[in-house]
Structures are given as C-alpha cells and as structure tokens.
Design an enzyme around this catalytic site. Structure first.
Site, PDB file in Angstrom:
ATOM      1  N   CYS A  68     -15.322  21.592 -28.818  1.00 22.75           N
ATOM      2  CA  CYS A  68     -14.579  22.727 -29.311  1.00 22.75           C
ATOM      3  C   CYS A  68     -16.143  23.964 -29.647  1.00 22.75           C
ATOM      4  CB  CYS A  68     -14.679  22.463 -30.429  1.00 22.75           C
ATOM      5  SG  CYS A  68     -13.081  21.569 -30.760  1.00 22.75           S
ATOM      6  N   ARG A  78      -8.483  19.069 -36.043  1.00 23.01           N
ATOM      7  CA  ARG A  78     -10.448  19.202 -36.997  1.00 23.01           C
ATOM      8  C   ARG A  78     -10.347  18.181 -36.709  1.00 23.01           C
ATOM      9  NH1 ARG A  78      -9.262  22.500 -42.644  1.00 23.01           N
ATOM     10  NH2 ARG A  78     -10.888  23.651 -42.356  1.00 23.01           N
ATOM     11  N   THR A  83      -7.299  24.930 -29.611  1.00 25.84           N
ATOM     12  CA  THR A  83      -8.078  26.245 -30.397  1.00 25.84           C
ATOM     13  C   THR A  83      -7.457  27.427 -28.946  1.00 25.84           C
ATOM     14  OG1 THR A  83      -9.414  24.565 -31.079  1.00 25.84           O
ATOM     15  CG2 THR A  83      -9.945  26.698 -30.866  1.00 25.84           C
ATOM     16  N   LYS A 124      -9.889  28.006 -37.446  1.00 26.30           N
ATOM     17  CA  LYS A 124     -10.038  27.518 -36.443  1.00 26.30           C
ATOM     18  C   LYS A 124     -11.891  27.785 -35.730  1.00 26.30           C
ATOM     19  CE  LYS A 124     -10.620  23.538 -33.504  1.00 26.30           C
ATOM     20  NZ  LYS A 124     -10.996  22.288 -34.059  1.00 26.30           N
ATOM     21  N   ARG A 137     -17.738  15.980 -22.245  1.00 24.85           N
ATOM     22  CA  ARG A 137     -17.288  16.980 -22.491  1.00 24.85           C
ATOM     23  C   ARG A 137     -18.813  17.780 -22.554  1.00 24.85           C
ATOM     24  NH1 ARG A 137     -11.578  17.421 -25.406  1.00 24.85           N
ATOM     25  NH2 ARG A 137     -13.004  15.919 -26.724  1.00 24.85           N
ATOM     26  N   ARG A 191     -25.430  24.232 -49.629  1.00 25.04           N
ATOM     27  CA  ARG A 191     -25.999  24.488 -48.344  1.00 25.04           C
ATOM     28  C   ARG A 191     -25.355  22.967 -47.551  1.00 25.04           C
ATOM     29  NH1 ARG A 191     -30.950  24.037 -51.137  1.00 25.04           N
ATOM     30  NH2 ARG A 191     -31.437  26.235 -50.925  1.00 25.04           N
ATOM     31  N   ARG A 202     -32.558  12.322 -30.619  1.00 29.66           N
ATOM     32  CA  ARG A 202     -31.916  12.490 -31.346  1.00 29.66           C
ATOM     33  C   ARG A 202     -32.718  11.351 -32.876  1.00 29.66           C
ATOM     34  NH1 ARG A 202     -28.204  15.402 -30.215  1.00 29.66           N
ATOM     35  NH2 ARG A 202     -27.382  15.976 -28.919  1.00 29.66           N
TER      36      ARG A 202
END
Length: 473
Positions: free
Chosen positions: A287, A176, A142, A229, A365, A274, A444
């Site tokens: 990303c 992706r 990216t 991207k 990460r 949506r 979560r």
C-alpha cells in the site's frame, strides 16, 4: 423508489457472499463474512503461484504464514460448519448476492504513474460474465480515485450488459488492514463505504455492518472513499518520511533521534495532535509504496485546474523519495562501518536479518531489503539472508537457520523488527562471524548499541548519531 431500489427490495437480504482474491485481505474477510452470512465462496485462480491456497483453505488451513491471531482457528471453524469454501470456478459467482474484490493494484513504475490494473480488470471481467440483476459488487482494492464509477462500472457493463446503479449495486469499501492483525483490523477499524449512488451505499453497509465489533460505518460516495484510502496511506507515508528525515538530521548532528522523538511525543494536551512514528530501514508492503501515486494520478485525471505553488514538487512524492532512500542509507552505513576497518563492500560477506517488510510476518511485498540486497550484489559482496517466516522470495534463497546466515559475515544488517532479533547476543554473533571487529547495522533499533560496541563491533544505527561515531574497542 428507484429502479435499483425496487430490484434490491425484491431480491431481499444478502445471504451468499463471494470474495475474489484469496490474499491478506480476501482470506480474513471471507471467513468473517462466513460467520455472519449463510455461505461464502472464496474465488482464487488455480495458478502455479497461488493455486495451492485452494486446497489449503478447503482443508481448514491458512496459507498465510507469520503470526495472525485467530485466523487459522476461524478458517477451520467455518469450514467445519460448511459455511465457507474456496473455488477456482468463477461461474459460481452467479450464485452470490454480493461479491467483494480484493485484488492487488501495483504501479508499473513511478515515472508514468500508470497503475497495472490487469489483474483487477481480469477479476472484474470474470465477475461481469456471471453478474446477475440485483447483485452487489464492492471493490476493496486500493484504486485511483474515479475507478469505481469509471473503469469498473464500464467493464462490468461490457461483460454483463447491466448498468451500475440501475441493474446492480456498485461500491468501494477500501481495506484497512495490517498483516499480523488482520482479523482484529477488519472488526475494529471504522469501515469506509462509498457507493456510486444511495442504494449502492446502503447495500454495501448491509454487507459490512455485521462483521464490525468496535468499528463503525462511515458512508460517503465512491470517489470520496477512493480518496480516503489513498490519502490515509499517503499521510502515513508522509509521517514516516518526517521521522526518517529527522533521523538523518540527528545522525549528522551526532544525537539520538529516539531522545528527540520522546521529547516531541511528550507534549500532550488540548489542541495538540501528532503521530510521531519510528524511523527505519525503508517502507515496504503493497500500500504505502504506491498509494501516493494513485492519489497523484487521480488529481491528474480529474481534468480540473489544480491551484498549487508553481514548479513546486508534490510534498507527498517528496516523502516517497525519502522513504525510498532509506535502504540506500543502510547501504551507506554498511559501507562506512566496513571502511572504518579498512574494508569495502566488494569481497565482503554480508548477512541480512529480515526479509519480510513488517515484523513477525511472511509478507515480502516491496520489501526494502531487496533494494539493499541488489546493491550489495552489484558491488561484489557475498550476501546471505535470514528470515524466520520466509524461505524464498523472487528466486532469492532465504535461510531459517540464523547461525548459517551469520557464519563468516563481515557485516550484519537488521532490516526487519522480528521479535527474534530483539534477543540477539553480541558475543554469539561475534563468535559466528569469527572476527574481532564485525560490523552491525541496526535498521530497526532492536539491539542495545553499547552491548555490541563493548564486544568489539563497529555499530551503525539509523538515527543513532550519538553512537555511530564510537571508538572501536
């Protein structure tokens, strides 16, 4: 026919493919290419931090932990067939017909919006030194819009003397993928392919089309591919920020964000589109945490007038700020829970469940858990961390023994939705803490609040305004 078109015609079909960067993108790409082309070389620096991948891959093993269906089997298969090899010898690039570049492109900071392209530049220079006429170079990393036809083309020219679009093909085909479904994503997602010219685009399509099963090729120019991207990740980040902000609103109004979410998501029909995502403890990964800034930087470097509301903050940057706030909110929920018991962060023992940024993976990460951890340490807490897939991260010791992690904890914070955490038992955790009223903070939505409240826990959950103010039993 153009000069490049004639060169490619004389060179013939792609037979040998190189993949620079053996990470979450490069490894699955390489072995999928190895199924379709004669031979694939994976290029990996033999560094202290990642050199181990070379031996593992050449032994038919995956260096990626976590659940990656089909990956290890495919690595073993193409190695046994002699169709794939990993090497640190970058001079072998000269043997390839095509080479893809899957090297990380983090930002130095979010103030200057300057990316750290040092690793990518080093990879491009290695390729340039051994670049041959008629080769295809594809950037999968990216990048800031304009990089493929700008910086990348310039570096390759400096090192090889060859001109992109005349002597070799150059394209951008952004990855992706999502950890946990790498093989499936590469095969089934549509592939964006953008060359710096028509011939480069066509050559890149030749490379990617064979590995697709359900996905289709979407062709465009390289800058449009770069924007695609960065924009698709920016939009996802925006959607996450929208539900995170709604979760904060619902907490303040003492209602359940998941009831509201179900109601919103129930309206379906013609003209209604949506994507209502889920709130959470923060956004991590390589990303989403940076691609907004690549997009913003691309606009800035375009040197064209941007017609935009005067003095208005970028909607996309605002979304980034909301998502970056969520680990702070987790800290605030923890502090509030302890405060109800007359305790504070200082001197408390706090257990973090989940260090990977995404479920059932070892990918750490930009994990949001790290920001939370650092805040706790700063304010005098003793912190233990558990993750079933991670044992160490940046010098932080991470236990795979949940009982050791939870023992004696005043508060437990769930940061990752690992499947193991959906089966947590309130009585078991309470026994390990040794307290009548431990605190549990669910980032979560993986536990049942009532079962913990009924066991004497002080419960806090993101978006759970209906439960966060319960009586202590």
């Amino acid at each position: 026919m153009s000069k490049l078109g004639e060169i490619l015609r004389e060179r013939g079909p792609i037979h040998k493919v190189g993949v620079a960067g053996m990470g979450y993108v490069g490894i699955p790409s390489a072995v999928l290419f190895a199924e379709k082309f004669d031979f694939v070389l994976g290029f990996q620096r033999n560094s202290k931090s990642s050199g181990y991948k070379i031996e593992m891959l050449n032994s038919g093993l995956s260096p990626l932990k976590g659940e990656e269906p089909g990956l290890e089997e495919l690595i073993a298969k193409v190695r046994a067939q002699g169709r794939f090899e990993c090497t640190s010898d970058f001079s072998r690039i000269r043997e390839m017909d095509a080479i893809t570049v899957a090297i990380q492109t983090p930002f130095k900071d979010t103030v200057s919006l300057e990316p750290d392209f040092s690793a990518l530049e080093e990879g491009l220079r290695q390729i340039g030194r051994y670049l041959n006429e008629g080769m295809l170079v594809v950037l999968e990393s990216t990048i800031t819009p304009g990089t493929t036809g700008g910086m990348a083309a310039d570096i390759l020219h400096e090192e090889s003397g060859l001109v992109a679009g005349e002597d070799f093909a150059l394209a951008h085909a952004p990855e992706r993928v999502m950890v946990g479904r790498l093989i499936r994503n590469i095969q089934e997602h549509d592939r964006i392919v953008g060359g710096i010219d028509k011939e480069s685009t066509e050559r890149a399509i030749e490379l990617y089309k064979p590995v697709l099963t359900k996905g289709r090729i979407i062709a465009m120019d390289s800058t449009a591919a770069e924007v695609t991207k960065t924009a698709e990740n920016t939009f996802r980040d925006l959607q996450i920020a929208a539900i995170n902000e709604l979760a904060l609103y619902c907490e303040a109004m003492r209602i359940n964000v998941y009831d509201v979410r179900a109601g919103i998501d129930s309206l379906k029909g013609e003209g209604i589109t949506r994507a209502v995502l889920h709130p959470g403890a923060g956004v991590g990964g390589h990303c989403l945490t940076k691609d907004t800034y690549h997009l913003e930087r691309g606009v800035r470097l375009a040197n064209s007038k941007l017609d935009y509301p005067p003095d208005a903050e970028s909607l996309y940057v605002m979304a980034r700020n909301i998502n970056d706030f969520m680990p702070i909110h987790m800290y605030n929920l923890t502090s509030e829970g302890l405060s109800r018991l007359g305790k504070r962060i200082e001197y408390s023992r706090i257990a973090i469940l989940g260090w990977a940024f995404i479920n059932n993976s070892d990918d750490t990460r930009n994990t949001p858990a790290e920001q939370y951890y650092n805040m706790l340490i700063r304010d005098g807490a003793t912190v233990s961390v558990h993750d079933p897939y991670v044992s160490e991260s940046g010098g932080i010791k991470i236990s795979r023994n949940m009982e050791d992690c939870l023992r004696g904890a005043s508060a437990v914070a769930i940061f990752t939705g690992h499947s193991q955490y959906s089966n947590l038992k309130a009585d078991m955790i309470k026994k390990l803490t040794g307290l009548h009223h431990p605190v549990i903070v669910d980032g979560r939505n993986v536990i049942d609040p009532d079962s913990f409240i009924n066991e004497g826990f002080v419960y806090r959950g993101i978006g759970r305004g209906d439960k966060n103010y319960h009586y202590i039993i």
